[in-house]
Design a protein around this motif. Structure first.
Motif, PDB file in Angstrom:
ATOM      1  N   VAL A  10       6.903   4.596  -6.512  1.00  0.00           N
ATOM      2  CA  VAL A  10       7.746   5.937  -6.763  1.00  0.00           C
ATOM      3  C   VAL A  10       7.801   6.419  -8.299  1.00  0.00           C
ATOM      4  O   VAL A  10       7.738   7.549  -8.319  1.00  0.00           O
ATOM      5  N   ARG A  11       7.856   5.503  -8.951  1.00  0.00           N
ATOM      6  CA  ARG A  11       7.878   6.044 -10.458  1.00  0.00           C
ATOM      7  C   ARG A  11       6.464   6.477 -10.951  1.00  0.00           C
ATOM      8  O   ARG A  11       6.333   7.388 -11.830  1.00  0.00           O
ATOM      9  N   MET A  12       5.498   5.892 -10.442  1.00  0.00           N
ATOM     10  CA  MET A  12       4.103   6.513 -10.655  1.00  0.00           C
ATOM     11  C   MET A  12       3.652   7.787  -9.670  1.00  0.00           C
ATOM     12  O   MET A  12       2.617   8.405  -9.995  1.00  0.00           O
ATOM     13  N   GLY A  13       4.610   8.159  -9.058  1.00  0.00           N
ATOM     14  CA  GLY A  13       4.406   9.455  -8.003  1.00  0.00           C
ATOM     15  C   GLY A  13       4.070   9.284  -6.648  1.00  0.00           C
ATOM     16  O   GLY A  13       3.809  10.275  -6.016  1.00  0.00           O
ATOM     17  N   ALA A  14       4.317   8.179  -6.140  1.00  0.00           N
ATOM     18  CA  ALA A  14       3.937   8.080  -4.721  1.00  0.00           C
ATOM     19  C   ALA A  14       5.211   8.201  -3.926  1.00  0.00           C
ATOM     20  O   ALA A  14       6.243   8.377  -4.283  1.00  0.00           O
ATOM     21  N   SER A  15       4.840   8.403  -2.448  1.00  0.00           N
ATOM     22  CA  SER A  15       5.943   8.660  -1.647  1.00  0.00           C
ATOM     23  C   SER A  15       6.483   7.330  -1.104  1.00  0.00           C
ATOM     24  O   SER A  15       5.883   6.546  -0.600  1.00  0.00           O
ATOM     25  N   LEU A  16       7.787   7.054  -0.907  1.00  0.00           N
ATOM     26  CA  LEU A  16       8.366   5.926  -0.474  1.00  0.00           C
ATOM     27  C   LEU A  16       8.074   5.429   0.945  1.00  0.00           C
ATOM     28  O   LEU A  16       7.647   4.504   1.444  1.00  0.00           O
ATOM     29  N   LEU A  17       7.781   6.859   1.941  1.00  0.00           N
ATOM     30  CA  LEU A  17       7.471   6.472   3.065  1.00  0.00           C
ATOM     31  C   LEU A  17       6.119   5.822   3.124  1.00  0.00           C
ATOM     32  O   LEU A  17       5.810   5.140   4.357  1.00  0.00           O
ATOM     33  N   THR A  18       5.026   5.981   2.342  1.00  0.00           N
ATOM     34  CA  THR A  18       3.792   5.314   2.453  1.00  0.00           C
ATOM     35  C   THR A  18       4.016   3.900   2.451  1.00  0.00           C
ATOM     36  O   THR A  18       3.349   3.375   3.248  1.00  0.00           O
ATOM     37  N   PHE A  19       4.836   3.242   1.887  1.00  0.00           N
ATOM     38  CA  PHE A  19       5.073   1.905   1.660  1.00  0.00           C
ATOM     39  C   PHE A  19       5.660   1.312   3.226  1.00  0.00           C
ATOM     40  O   PHE A  19       5.738  -0.011   3.172  1.00  0.00           O
ATOM     41  N   ALA A  20       6.406   2.311   3.708  1.00  0.00           N
ATOM     42  CA  ALA A  20       6.867   1.853   5.135  1.00  0.00           C
ATOM     43  C   ALA A  20       5.555   1.931   6.205  1.00  0.00           C
ATOM     44  O   ALA A  20       5.968   1.744   7.583  1.00  0.00           O
ATOM     45  N   GLY A  21       4.305   2.352   5.757  1.00  0.00           N
ATOM     46  CA  GLY A  21       3.371   2.513   6.754  1.00  0.00           C
ATOM     47  C   GLY A  21       2.362   1.443   6.657  1.00  0.00           C
ATOM     48  O   GLY A  21       2.354   0.429   6.187  1.00  0.00           O
ATOM     49  N   LEU A  22       1.140   1.919   7.108  1.00  0.00           N
ATOM     50  CA  LEU A  22      -0.267   0.928   7.145  1.00  0.00           C
ATOM     51  C   LEU A  22      -0.451   0.388   5.744  1.00  0.00           C
ATOM     52  O   LEU A  22      -0.837  -0.708   5.735  1.00  0.00           O
ATOM     53  N   ALA A  23      -0.443   1.187   4.633  1.00  0.00           N
ATOM     54  CA  ALA A  23      -0.748   0.954   3.583  1.00  0.00           C
ATOM     55  C   ALA A  23       0.297   0.057   2.856  1.00  0.00           C
ATOM     56  O   ALA A  23      -0.075  -0.590   1.761  1.00  0.00           O
ATOM     57  N   GLY A  24       1.369   0.050   3.195  1.00  0.00           N
ATOM     58  CA  GLY A  24       2.663  -0.792   2.824  1.00  0.00           C
ATOM     59  C   GLY A  24       2.905  -1.948   3.519  1.00  0.00           C
ATOM     60  O   GLY A  24       2.226  -2.934   3.220  1.00  0.00           O
ATOM     61  N   ILE A  25       3.707  -1.881   4.367  1.00  0.00           N
ATOM     62  CA  ILE A  25       4.332  -2.857   5.122  1.00  0.00           C
ATOM     63  C   ILE A  25       2.809  -3.711   6.094  1.00  0.00           C
ATOM     64  O   ILE A  25       2.940  -4.780   6.258  1.00  0.00           O
ATOM     65  N   GLY A  26       2.016  -2.725   6.663  1.00  0.00           N
ATOM     66  CA  GLY A  26       0.992  -3.121   7.416  1.00  0.00           C
ATOM     67  C   GLY A  26       0.080  -4.245   6.722  1.00  0.00           C
ATOM     68  O   GLY A  26      -0.363  -5.068   7.136  1.00  0.00           O
ATOM     69  N   ASP A  27      -0.394  -3.755   5.309  1.00  0.00           N
ATOM     70  CA  ASP A  27      -1.458  -4.519   4.542  1.00  0.00           C
ATOM     71  C   ASP A  27      -0.479  -5.700   4.011  1.00  0.00           C
ATOM     72  O   ASP A  27      -1.228  -6.824   3.933  1.00  0.00           O
ATOM     73  N   VAL A  28       0.734  -5.660   3.617  1.00  0.00           N
ATOM     74  CA  VAL A  28       1.279  -6.747   3.119  1.00  0.00           C
ATOM     75  C   VAL A  28       1.228  -7.759   4.339  1.00  0.00           C
ATOM     76  O   VAL A  28       1.187  -9.032   3.885  1.00  0.00           O
ATOM     77  N   PHE A  29       1.690  -7.480   5.298  1.00  0.00           N
ATOM     78  CA  PHE A  29       1.730  -8.307   6.565  1.00  0.00           C
ATOM     79  C   PHE A  29       0.711  -9.144   6.889  1.00  0.00           C
ATOM     80  O   PHE A  29       0.492 -10.225   6.720  1.00  0.00           O
ATOM     81  N   VAL A  30      -0.419  -8.035   6.972  1.00  0.00           N
ATOM     82  CA  VAL A  30      -1.817  -8.920   7.231  1.00  0.00           C
ATOM     83  C   VAL A  30      -2.316  -9.776   6.176  1.00  0.00           C
ATOM     84  O   VAL A  30      -2.949 -10.924   6.433  1.00  0.00           O
ATOM     85  N   THR A  31      -1.893  -9.524   5.042  1.00  0.00           N
ATOM     86  CA  THR A  31      -2.626 -10.357   3.708  1.00  0.00           C
ATOM     87  C   THR A  31      -1.808 -11.403   3.467  1.00  0.00           C
ATOM     88  O   THR A  31      -2.149 -12.531   2.678  1.00  0.00           O
ATOM     89  N   CYS A  32      -0.532 -11.373   3.919  1.00  0.00           N
ATOM     90  CA  CYS A  32       0.524 -12.377   3.536  1.00  0.00           C
ATOM     91  C   CYS A  32       0.500 -13.651   4.619  1.00  0.00           C
ATOM     92  O   CYS A  32       1.251 -14.786   4.792  1.00  0.00           O
ATOM     93  N   SER A  33      -0.286 -13.251   5.833  1.00  0.00           N
ATOM     94  CA  SER A  33      -0.106 -14.277   7.131  1.00  0.00           C
ATOM     95  C   SER A  33      -1.253 -14.492   7.691  1.00  0.00           C
ATOM     96  O   SER A  33      -1.297 -15.308   8.542  1.00  0.00           O
ATOM     97  N   SER A  34      -2.523 -14.254   7.163  1.00  0.00           N
ATOM     98  CA  SER A  34      -3.883 -14.296   8.054  1.00  0.00           C
ATOM     99  C   SER A  34      -4.591 -15.513   7.081  1.00  0.00           C
ATOM    100  O   SER A  34      -4.614 -15.693   5.958  1.00  0.00           O
ATOM    101  N   ARG A  35      -5.501 -16.364   8.105  1.00  0.00           N
ATOM    102  CA  ARG A  35      -6.268 -17.532   7.562  1.00  0.00           C
ATOM    103  C   ARG A  35      -7.441 -16.592   6.837  1.00  0.00           C
ATOM    104  O   ARG A  35      -8.230 -17.397   6.013  1.00  0.00           O
ATOM    105  N   HIS A  36      -7.684 -15.354   6.922  1.00  0.00           N
ATOM    106  CA  HIS A  36      -8.815 -14.816   6.222  1.00  0.00           C
ATOM    107  C   HIS A  36      -8.261 -14.204   4.955  1.00  0.00           C
ATOM    108  O   HIS A  36      -9.145 -13.792   4.232  1.00  0.00           O
ATOM    109  N   SER A  37      -7.339 -14.321   4.592  1.00  0.00           N
ATOM    110  CA  SER A  37      -6.685 -13.733   3.353  1.00  0.00           C
ATOM    111  C   SER A  37      -7.094 -14.727   2.188  1.00  0.00           C
ATOM    112  O   SER A  37      -6.601 -15.851   1.962  1.00  0.00           O
ATOM    113  N   ARG A  38      -8.055 -14.217   1.211  1.00  0.00           N
ATOM    114  CA  ARG A  38      -8.406 -15.054  -0.065  1.00  0.00           C
ATOM    115  C   ARG A  38      -7.139 -15.182  -0.854  1.00  0.00           C
ATOM    116  O   ARG A  38      -7.119 -16.124  -1.453  1.00  0.00           O
TER     117      ARG A  38
END
Length: 346
Positions: A226-254
C-alpha cells in the motif's frame, strides 16, 4: 498468435507449454543448445521438469532473433538476478507492437526496482503493452495440466484481456487486475514468508506458528504494498493470499524447502545447494529490508529472517525476539487505505 518466452527454467517451460497447448505458435528461448535440443527432439526439459512431457509443436532456440521475430506476445521468465542484463539484451529484438509481459517473482536486486519498472525504462512505449503474470502456480502442476488459476495485471484493460485470452483453457483459469505493482509485490514477497514458514517447520514448530507467520506475513506484504502504491484488495486475491498459501504449503516450493533446511541446521550455502535451483526469497529478503527502510514500513518477520540469512542469527533467538515485541493492535493502518484499483489505460 506467435508467442515468445524468454527463459527455459521450470516456470518458463510450463508457461510455454500452456501457450503451445492453446494452439499458439510458441518459441521458448534458452541459453543452452543442449536444453534446446532436448526440447526440440524429445519434448522434455529434464533438468527443470523431470516428469513433464511437452507439446510436440513447442520449439526452443538459443537465437533471440528467431524467438522474437513476428512475436505478438513476449514473456520474460528468468531468475530475478538476470532481469537487468536480460532486459537490456532482449529489448532490441522485441517487435514494436508486441504485448510484453513477465512472470518473474522477484526484484531487480541491483536497482531495487520491480521487473515492470525495468521493462518500462528499457522499452519505448511499453506501458500500454505491459502485463504481469502472477498467482498460485507451481510449474510442476501447470505442465501436468492440473487445474490452476492465475491473475494477469496490466495498466491497460485490452492488454490484460489479450494475455488472459491467450492463457485460458480447460485447466487454466485467468483473471485480470489493473494493479501491476500489487501483483508484482505479492509474487515477490510471498517467498519471504515461505522461507520463514519453512524455517519454523525445520525447527519443529507446529501449525500455530505457521499460521501466525502466514497471517502476519500477509500484513507485512500489504503494509509495504500500500505504501508503494498497490491496492490492498490485490493482497486478498490470487497474487496475495493465493500465492502465499501455495508457496508456504507445497512440497514443490523451493523457498519452503530452503527454509526448512535452515531450520534443520544447514548453512545458507548448504541449503541453496541442496535445493539445486534458484531460491528467489533470499535476494528478495535483502531487497525488501532496504525497501522497508526507504518507505518507513515496519516488517519484523522480514527483518528477523534477514538476521538469520545474512547475520548469522540463531533462528530460535530470532523467533524469541519476534514473540517478545511490544504489544500492538491487529487492525492496522492498511485498513484505511484506498483499496479500489483502477485501469490506467482503458
Amino acid at each position: 498468435m506467435k508467442v515468445a518466452i524468454y527463459g527455459a527454467g521450470s516456470w518458463g517451460t510450463a508457461l510455454a507449454s500452456v501457450f503451445a497447448a492453446n494452439g499458439h505458435d510458441t518459441v521458448l528461448w534458452a541459453r543452452s543448445d543442449t536444453v534446446c535440443d532436448e526440447i526440440n527432439e524429445r519434448q522434455t526439459n529434464h533438468r527443470y521438469l523431470p516428469d513433464a512431457q511437452l507439446p510436440g509443436h513447442l520449439k526452443a532456440t538459443v537465437d533471440l532473433d528467431v524467438a522474437s521475430k513476428d512475436a505478438e506476445l513476449c514473456v520474460l521468465c528468468v531468475p530475478s538476478a538476470a532481469v537487468s542484463s536480460m532486459v537490456t539484451t532482449v529489448a532490441p529484438f522485441l517487435p514494436r507492437h508486441a504485448l510484453i509481459g513477465h512472470a518473474v517473482k522477484g526484484f531487480d536486486a541491483a536497482s531495487k526496482r520491480t521487473v515492470s519498472q525495468v521493462l518500462l525504462d528499457a522499452v519505448l512505449d511499453a506501458k500500454q503493452r505491459l502485463f504481469v503474470i502472477a498467482g498460485p502456480s507451481h510449474a510442476e502442476e501447470v505442465v501436468a495440466r492440473m487445474p490452476t488459476t492465475l491473475v494477469v495485471a496490466g495498466y491497460g484493460r485490452a492488454t490484460a484481456e489479450s494475455a488472459q485470452d491467450a492463457l485460458m483453457n480447460q485447466y487454466m483459469r485467468v483473471y485480470t487486475n489493473p494493479d501491476v505493482i500489487g501483483a508484482e509485490l505479492g509474487g515477490a514477497l510471498k517467498n519471504i514468508i515461505a522461507l520463514s514458514v519453512g524455517l519454523a517447520d525445520g525447527l519443529g514448530f507446529g501449525d500455530n506458528a505457521k499460521a501466525a507467520l502466514i497471517t502476519r506475513g500477509l500484513t507485512e506484504i500489504a503494509r509495504l504494498g500500500v505504501r508503494m502504491g498497490a491496492s490492498l484488495l490485490t493482497f486478498a486475491g490470487l497474487a496475495g493470499i493465493g500465492d502465499v498459501f501455495v508457496t508456504c504449503s507445497s512440497r514443490h516450493s523451493r523457498n519452503f524447502r530452503a527454509g526448512r533446511l535452515l531450520g534443520q541446521g544447514y548453512s545458507l550455502p548448504e541449503a541453496l545447494d541442496a535445493v539445486g535451483m534458484v531460491v528467489e526469497g533470499v535476494p528478495t529478503t535483502q531487497t525488501t529490508v532496504t525497501l522497508s527502510k526507504d518507505y518507513g514500513v515496519e516488517m519484523p518477520i522480514t527483518n528477523a529472517l534477514a538476521s538469520v540469512l545474512f547475520e548469522g542469527q540463531d533462528p530460535v533467538k530470532a523467533v524469541e525476539q519476534l514473540m517478545g515485541r511490544a504489544r500492538s493492535h491487529e487492525i492496522e493502518e492498511v485498513a484505511s487505505a484506498d483499496i479500489a484499483p483502477k485501469w490506467e489505460i482503458d
